[in-house]
Design a protein around this motif. Structure first.
Motif, PDB file in Angstrom:
ATOM      1  N   MET B  44      30.052  54.329  28.610  1.00 35.85           N
ATOM      2  CA  MET B  44      30.481  55.682  27.859  1.00 35.85           C
ATOM      3  C   MET B  44      30.055  56.806  28.184  1.00 35.85           C
ATOM      4  O   MET B  44      30.198  57.937  27.826  1.00 35.85           O
ATOM      5  N   SER B  45      29.131  56.876  29.458  1.00 40.38           N
ATOM      6  CA  SER B  45      28.485  58.001  29.963  1.00 40.38           C
ATOM      7  C   SER B  45      29.502  58.766  30.925  1.00 40.38           C
ATOM      8  O   SER B  45      29.114  59.870  31.343  1.00 40.38           O
ATOM      9  N   GLY B  46      30.313  58.291  31.221  1.00 41.26           N
ATOM     10  CA  GLY B  46      31.386  58.934  32.485  1.00 41.26           C
ATOM     11  C   GLY B  46      32.297  59.870  31.631  1.00 41.26           C
ATOM     12  O   GLY B  46      32.064  60.131  30.635  1.00 41.26           O
ATOM     13  N   PRO B  47      33.301  60.572  32.442  1.00 37.15           N
ATOM     14  CA  PRO B  47      34.332  61.218  31.698  1.00 37.15           C
ATOM     15  C   PRO B  47      35.121  60.682  30.771  1.00 37.15           C
ATOM     16  O   PRO B  47      35.446  61.383  29.685  1.00 37.15           O
ATOM     17  N   GLY B  48      35.171  59.388  30.889  1.00 33.34           N
ATOM     18  CA  GLY B  48      35.996  58.444  29.791  1.00 33.34           C
ATOM     19  C   GLY B  48      35.171  57.186  29.597  1.00 33.34           C
ATOM     20  O   GLY B  48      34.043  57.192  30.012  1.00 33.34           O
ATOM     21  N   THR B  49      35.918  56.332  28.638  1.00 30.69           N
ATOM     22  CA  THR B  49      35.113  55.289  28.465  1.00 30.69           C
ATOM     23  C   THR B  49      35.677  54.105  29.241  1.00 30.69           C
ATOM     24  O   THR B  49      36.941  53.806  29.314  1.00 30.69           O
ATOM     25  N   VAL B  50      35.018  53.298  29.802  1.00 35.00           N
ATOM     26  CA  VAL B  50      35.508  51.972  30.527  1.00 35.00           C
ATOM     27  C   VAL B  50      34.767  50.806  29.862  1.00 35.00           C
ATOM     28  O   VAL B  50      33.711  50.874  29.647  1.00 35.00           O
ATOM     29  N   ALA B  51      35.591  49.814  29.344  1.00 33.75           N
ATOM     30  CA  ALA B  51      35.571  48.656  28.914  1.00 33.75           C
ATOM     31  C   ALA B  51      35.615  47.561  30.163  1.00 33.75           C
ATOM     32  O   ALA B  51      36.646  47.193  30.494  1.00 33.75           O
ATOM     33  N   ARG B  52      34.558  46.528  30.425  1.00 34.47           N
ATOM     34  CA  ARG B  52      34.706  45.698  31.379  1.00 34.47           C
ATOM     35  C   ARG B  52      34.370  44.292  30.650  1.00 34.47           C
ATOM     36  O   ARG B  52      33.479  43.937  29.661  1.00 34.47           O
ATOM     37  N   CYS B  53      34.671  43.421  31.657  1.00 34.51           N
ATOM     38  CA  CYS B  53      34.732  41.791  31.055  1.00 34.51           C
ATOM     39  C   CYS B  53      33.422  41.355  31.045  1.00 34.51           C
ATOM     40  O   CYS B  53      32.658  41.811  32.150  1.00 34.51           O
ATOM     41  N   ARG B  54      32.740  40.671  30.277  1.00 33.43           N
ATOM     42  CA  ARG B  54      31.166  40.501  30.374  1.00 33.43           C
ATOM     43  C   ARG B  54      31.226  39.183  31.368  1.00 33.43           C
ATOM     44  O   ARG B  54      30.246  38.869  31.872  1.00 33.43           O
ATOM     45  N   GLY B  55      32.355  38.561  31.595  1.00 33.34           N
ATOM     46  CA  GLY B  55      32.323  37.163  32.606  1.00 33.34           C
ATOM     47  C   GLY B  55      32.338  37.771  34.074  1.00 33.34           C
ATOM     48  O   GLY B  55      31.637  37.376  34.925  1.00 33.34           O
ATOM     49  N   CYS B  56      33.060  38.783  34.198  1.00 29.73           N
ATOM     50  CA  CYS B  56      33.318  39.114  35.906  1.00 29.73           C
ATOM     51  C   CYS B  56      33.490  40.977  36.078  1.00 29.73           C
ATOM     52  O   CYS B  56      33.657  41.139  37.263  1.00 29.73           O
ATOM     53  N   GLU B  57      33.213  41.466  35.133  1.00 28.83           N
ATOM     54  CA  GLU B  57      33.075  43.129  35.411  1.00 28.83           C
ATOM     55  C   GLU B  57      34.384  43.657  35.520  1.00 28.83           C
ATOM     56  O   GLU B  57      34.529  44.811  35.953  1.00 28.83           O
ATOM     57  N   THR B  58      35.592  42.809  35.621  1.00 28.95           N
ATOM     58  CA  THR B  58      36.770  43.595  35.672  1.00 28.95           C
ATOM     59  C   THR B  58      37.204  44.568  34.589  1.00 28.95           C
ATOM     60  O   THR B  58      36.621  44.348  33.528  1.00 28.95           O
ATOM     61  N   ILE B  59      37.766  45.677  34.918  1.00 32.54           N
ATOM     62  CA  ILE B  59      37.918  46.681  33.754  1.00 32.54           C
ATOM     63  C   ILE B  59      39.230  46.057  32.845  1.00 32.54           C
ATOM     64  O   ILE B  59      40.215  45.782  33.275  1.00 32.54           O
ATOM     65  N   LEU B  60      38.796  46.058  31.616  1.00 33.41           N
ATOM     66  CA  LEU B  60      39.682  45.424  30.543  1.00 33.41           C
ATOM     67  C   LEU B  60      40.496  46.634  30.117  1.00 33.41           C
ATOM     68  O   LEU B  60      41.461  46.530  29.609  1.00 33.41           O
ATOM     69  N   MET B  61      39.674  47.609  29.905  1.00 32.10           N
ATOM     70  CA  MET B  61      40.280  48.941  28.843  1.00 32.10           C
ATOM     71  C   MET B  61      39.792  50.127  29.314  1.00 32.10           C
ATOM     72  O   MET B  61      38.543  50.162  29.668  1.00 32.10           O
ATOM     73  N   MET B  62      40.598  51.095  29.573  1.00 30.26           N
ATOM     74  CA  MET B  62      40.219  52.555  29.769  1.00 30.26           C
ATOM     75  C   MET B  62      40.390  53.404  28.576  1.00 30.26           C
ATOM     76  O   MET B  62      41.684  53.382  28.060  1.00 30.26           O
ATOM     77  N   LEU B  63      39.784  54.498  28.151  1.00 32.88           N
ATOM     78  CA  LEU B  63      39.972  55.395  27.112  1.00 32.88           C
ATOM     79  C   LEU B  63      39.469  56.691  27.462  1.00 32.88           C
ATOM     80  O   LEU B  63      38.204  57.009  27.820  1.00 32.88           O
ATOM     81  N   THR B  64      40.190  57.602  27.470  1.00 29.89           N
ATOM     82  CA  THR B  64      39.957  59.112  27.683  1.00 29.89           C
ATOM     83  C   THR B  64      40.524  59.904  26.568  1.00 29.89           C
ATOM     84  O   THR B  64      41.610  59.322  25.873  1.00 29.89           O
ATOM     85  N   GLU B  65      40.052  60.868  26.081  1.00 30.40           N
ATOM     86  CA  GLU B  65      40.169  61.750  25.370  1.00 30.40           C
ATOM     87  C   GLU B  65      40.462  63.407  25.746  1.00 30.40           C
ATOM     88  O   GLU B  65      39.652  63.642  26.734  1.00 30.40           O
TER      89      GLU B  65
END
Ligand SMILES: Cc1cc2nc3c(=O)[nH]c(=O)nc-3n(C[C@H](O)[C@H](O)[C@H](O)COP(=O)(O)OP(=O)(O)OC[C@H]3O[C@@H](n4cnc5c(N)ncnc54)[C@H](O)[C@@H]3O)c2cc1C
Ligand SMILES: [Zn+2]
Lengths: 198, 85, 249
Positions: B44-65
């Motif tokens: 959550m420290s970047g310009p938006g929020t990035v959620a990644r898989c705990r198994g492989c670090e692939t980006i699952l979700m991006m959230l920008t406001e």
């Protein structure tokens, strides 16, 4: 909007040095969208490729042999902090781009960890951008983008890609990681170009 | 900054979807890992929020406001299973 | 609760500070009176929002320290010296002030009585906050589920809820272990050093007892504890984690 008694937030400062909406911080917040990569220096390369006759790469040793510059600039992050008088050292992109003749007007910086960001090539020339590997006289630590990051201080700091591995030169503009998700394509802090459409 | 986990998204996701979303099940398109949103690795420290898989670090979700308007992208997530309201 | 009531965007509400309590030199508990508080589940949190006179706003998450049945909604906040929000909450906020927040939120890191146990609660630093809500709830409802608690703190002075934990430890159903990672009084008879599989196995349950485990604290602490538990054979599906950011305890 209810004001919280006694809360002032982080204070803005001198408007001639600090862009609108920014506050000054003394520490150096770490921004990340993913895990910190730790590339091996013996396999690290910086590559300029894409719309060029022939891609050119520099190994870490090649890169270290290039003429260096030390300079002090202010940096402005879209998450609203500004850090004044930061001293860096690295190689000017003029030096690197001189080795790669091109007509391409756009560049996409790419990094370890998959991050990308797009910048007009003109913004990387004429002493406006560097690949830096030292911050405050010390090797740039991995949290802040080491071994080497792009530095384009006249744009918001997300354009200064951490863990940079090269530039993809392009004839057409292509949005990068944050730009694809609603951040401004150019990102001029003095015009508060934070989001798409600003 | 150390990453957080999906619990940190509870407030904003509840606001957007009008229900708790941290118990939403997902399957990662990249490694097949299954889990719930609360377990995702969240930056959550970047310009938006990035959620990644705990198994492989692939980006699952991006959230920008942007001034109260949200842009959400769940392209890395196969079969999101909405929790019952 | 009615379905219609749930399917509603979250709104910001205001609580009034009733009292603040010093837990340690750096930590305070803030008790809030909230009109029409809908109740919460043990382990949930709220998002607190601060607004400056120029309109600037910022928000952070804080776990609920009180039990669902307590009179007031309590938050326990640890002051980070270079932080933006926690120094305000610890140093500036006082009785009578109003605080804006939304919640309760989070449906994963919660303990309801029907989930059963045995319970293993592992908290590092301020990670004890939601676990305290669970412990208080456990007592309030007279739960018969046995609980083991493992707390990690830098020193005895920095351990939050010290007296409350000691009191609860007198209960036959509750077992409290404490490890001090930086300094310990010479008379200290508890554990020392950072958590590791050996300590987790001594302070927790045997994997065969199929414990339900809640781990909360700084991110690095949670990663170490969760990996240690899995190495001990704990079922990963019965370990729930919540990370507060930051490094070790
Ligand atoms: C679901 C959830 C529940 C939480 N519950 C609580 C709670 O009950 N009590 C509580 O005190 N905190 C809790 N936190 C942490 C809290 O939300 C804030 O992150 C914390 O108070 C710091 O905010 P700040 O504005 O003071 O610091 P910031 O200005 O955000 O950060 C200042 C510096 O501290 C570092 N930092 C940020 N967070 C932490 C951290 N947690 N530990 C160490 N360093 C950090 C940052 O990297 C930065 O360098 C919770 C977090 C989450 C996600
Ligand atoms: Zn995956």
């Amino acid at each position: 909007m209810a004001v919280t008694r006694g809360f002032h937030g982080r204070r803005a400062a001198d408007p001639s040095r600090v862009p609108p909406g920014q506050y000054v911080t003394r520490d150096f917040p770490v921004l990340s969208a993913g895990p910190t990569p730790y590339p091996q220096l013996d396999t690290w390369e910086f590559t300029i490729r894409g719309a060029v006759d022939k891609p050119v790469s520099w190994s870490w040793t090649d890169f270290q042999a290039l003429p260096r510059e030390q300079f002090t600039v202010d940096i402005h992050c879209v998450t609203k902090w500004t850090k004044l008088d930061v001293t860096w050292s690295g190689v000017s992109l003029d030096t690197l781009l001189a080795a790669v003749p091109t007509e391409a007007p756009y560049a996409v910086a790419f990094s370890d960890g998959g991050y990308t960001t797009n910048i007009p090539l003109a913004d990387l020339r004429r002493g406006k951008a560097w690949i830096v590997d030292e911050y405050d006289g010390r090797p740039l630590d991995p949290e802040h983008g080491g071994p080497a990051r792009l530095l384009v201080p006249h744009l918001y700091f997300w354009k200064s890609a951490k863990w940079i591995r090269g530039l993809d030169l392009r004839t057409a503009d292509q949005p990068g990681f944050w730009e694809m998700f609603g951040y401004h394509n150019y990102g001029d802090p003095w015009k508060e170009q934070r989001y798409y459409g600003d | 900054m150390e990453p957080l986990d999906g619990n940190a998204l509870a407030g904003v996701m509840h606001d957007l979807f009008a229900r708790d979303m941290t118990t939403m099940g997902y399957k990662c398109t990249s490694c097949g890992h299954t889990g719930v949103m609360a377990e995702m690795v969240v930056y959550m420290s970047g310009p938006g929020t990035v959620a990644r898989c705990r198994g492989c670090e692939t980006i699952l979700m991006m959230l920008t406001e942007r001034r109260g308007m949200y842009c959400i992208d769940m392209s890395g997530m196969a079969q999101p299973v909405l929790p019952l309201a | 609760m009615e379905r219609a009531a749930l399917l509603r965007r979250l709104t910001w509400q205001t609580g009034t500070v009733i009292a603040t309590t010093v837990e340690t030199p750096r930590v305070k508990t803030i008790a809030l009176a909230v009109p029409d508080w809908p109740g919460h589940r043990a382990g949930q949190h709220v998002d607190v929002r601060l607004t400056a006179p120029d309109g600037y706003q910022t928000q952070r998450s804080y776990s609920i320290a009180s039990a669902p049945g307590d009179d007031y909604l309590s938050l326990t906040v640890e002051r980070l010296d270079d932080g933006e929000v926690s120094p305000y909450l610890v140093d500036e906020l006082r009785g009578g002030d109003e605080l804006e927040f939304r919640g309760p939120v989070g449906g994963h890191f919660v303990w309801d009585e029907e989930f059963g146990g045995p319970l293993f609660l592992v908290g590092g630093g301020s990670g004890l906050v939601p676990l305290r809500s669970m412990l208080r709830h456990h007592r309030a409802i007279g739960s018969q589920v046995p609980v083991r608690v493992l707390c990690s703190a830098r020193s005895l002075e920095s351990l939050i809820y010290r007296e409350e934990l000691m009191k609860r430890a007198a209960d036959d159903l509750i077992d409290v272990s404490i490890t001090l990672t930086r300094e310990a009084p010479s008379s200290w008879r508890g554990y020392r050093g950072r958590i590791d599989p050996a300590l987790l196995s001594t302070a927790g349950w045997a994997a065969a007892e199929e414990p339900l485990t809640y781990v909360c604290g700084p991110t690095a602490f949670v990663e170490t504890a969760a990996a240690g538990l899995v190495a001990l054979g704990y079922d990963a599906g019965r370990i729930r984690t919540e990370r507060f950011g930051g490094t070790g305890v």
